[in-house]
Design a protein around this motif. Structure first.
Motif: not given
Length: 349
Positions: A95-119, A162-166
């Motif tokens: 994710l950090q390489g794909l977005t070129r964002n040093p703060l990217a991870d599944p939690g910060i980019l909302g991926i974990n929250a989206g998975a939790s909401l769907a579950m 990177p900033l707008s993604l975060a």
């Protein structure tokens, strides 16, 4: 006629250096693999034999030993911690390489929250309770969250920086978390099922849970590791990557699918574990550099070791009670991440 000494010929000297450099590179790779295997074995042994009740290794081979069942229960827990940690470390590096964002991870980019909401939607609205069913909701929620974050970030004047993604990820994660809390407050039965999972835990899981998610983890790992060269090309910028013959849209879709498979499955199996996908790639990149061919496999190993040791530590800090691994990864990850920043060891993307 001028004679040239073979020992001083520039071309031969260069060839000799290159030839002698290859074994050194092979030896370094072999030593790195050996070190990774040793770390995984040590973390696994600690997870199996250390806990609120330390157990001697002989009990594992003796079915009549009174503590044999304790060790038998720790084996699937250890394997699940290794698999989840490897998936999150690999997903964070991708994710950090794909977005070129040093703060990217599944939690910060909302991926974990989206998975939790769907579950939670699957549990509350459709009454789903078994992992084999709601794992698909975790995939769907992770994928939708990732697409929404990228789409929202792309609306700005500079595109998906990177900033707008975060910022978009943090906003979407907060929104998904509020919706999840609202549904749980309205449905007490779902809350009872969800609350232990939401903290993040690998305890109380059997081999059946791991086997359910293993095909998805393997598929995501294969996609991610095969995309190491794609990430190296994307790191140069989209224009230069296209100039090298890459189809950047297809590459991003393939790598995004890998992240969804890894992060979505890990979240479904163990709950949202924070800081693993953020800390591990930076710690590994400070050693390996930005080359993803070395970064990705070592990030998987480091993530597996981190989650396994965090789970082991959670069993001994407050005996006989246990601190869930989702809490321990934060307690361990935050000081380690701050230490990396303070010492200037954050690897450049």
């Amino acid at each position: 006629m001028t004679q040239v000494r073979l020992g001083s010929a520039p071309g031969l000297a260069t060839g000799r250096i290159a030839t002698s450099g290859r074994p050194r590179g092979t030896a370094a790779a072999a030593s790195g693999v050996a070190a990774a295997v040793v770390l995984v074995l040590l973390a696994s042994a600690a997870s199996i034999f250390i806990g609120s009740r330390p157990v001697q290794p002989a009990a594992l081979l003796d079915p009549t030993h009174p503590l044999h069942a304790v060790l038998a229960a720790r084996i699937p827990r250890t394997l699940l911690a290794l698999a989840v940690g490897a998936a999150l470390g690999l997903a964070g590096a991708c994710l950090q390489g794909l977005t070129r964002n040093p703060l990217a991870d599944p939690g910060i980019l909302g991926i974990n929250a989206g998975a939790s909401l769907a579950m939670v939607l699957g549990m509350s609205v459709l009454g789903i309770s078994d992992l084999s069913s709601y794992i698909w909701f975790a995939f769907a929620g992770a994928a939708v969250a990732g697409i929404l974050v990228h789409a929202i970030a792309s609306m700005g004047p500079g595109g998906a920086t990177p900033l707008s993604l975060a910022i978009a990820g943090a906003a979407l994660a907060a929104l998904a978390a509020s919706w999840t809390s609202a549904m749980l407050l309205a449905d007490r039965q779902t809350m009872e099922t969800f609350r232990f999972w939401a903290v993040g835990t690998v305890g109380g899981r059997g081999f059946d849970v791991l086997l359910t998610g293993l095909p998805f983890l393997l598929a995501g790992a294969v996609l991610a590791l095969a995309g190491a060269r794609l990430l190296d090309a994307l790191a140069l910028g989209d224009d230069l990557a296209r100039g090298l013959g890459r189809r950047t849209g297809f590459d991003r879709a393939a790598l995004g699918l890998a992240v969804v498979l890894l992060a979505g499955t890990a979240t479904a199996l163990a709950g949202p574990l924070a800081f693993v996908g953020l800390l591990v790639p930076h710690a590994v990149r400070a050693v390996t550099g930005p080359h993803h061919g070395r970064l990705l496999p070592l990030a998987a190993v480091a993530g597996a070791v981190l989650v396994t040791l965090a789970d082991t530590l959670g069993r001994v800090v407050l005996p006989p009670a246990e601190v869930q691994v989702g809490i321990m990864t934060v307690l361990v990850g935050v000081p380690a991440f701050l230490a990396l920043i303070r010492r200037g060891r954050m690897g450049a993307l």
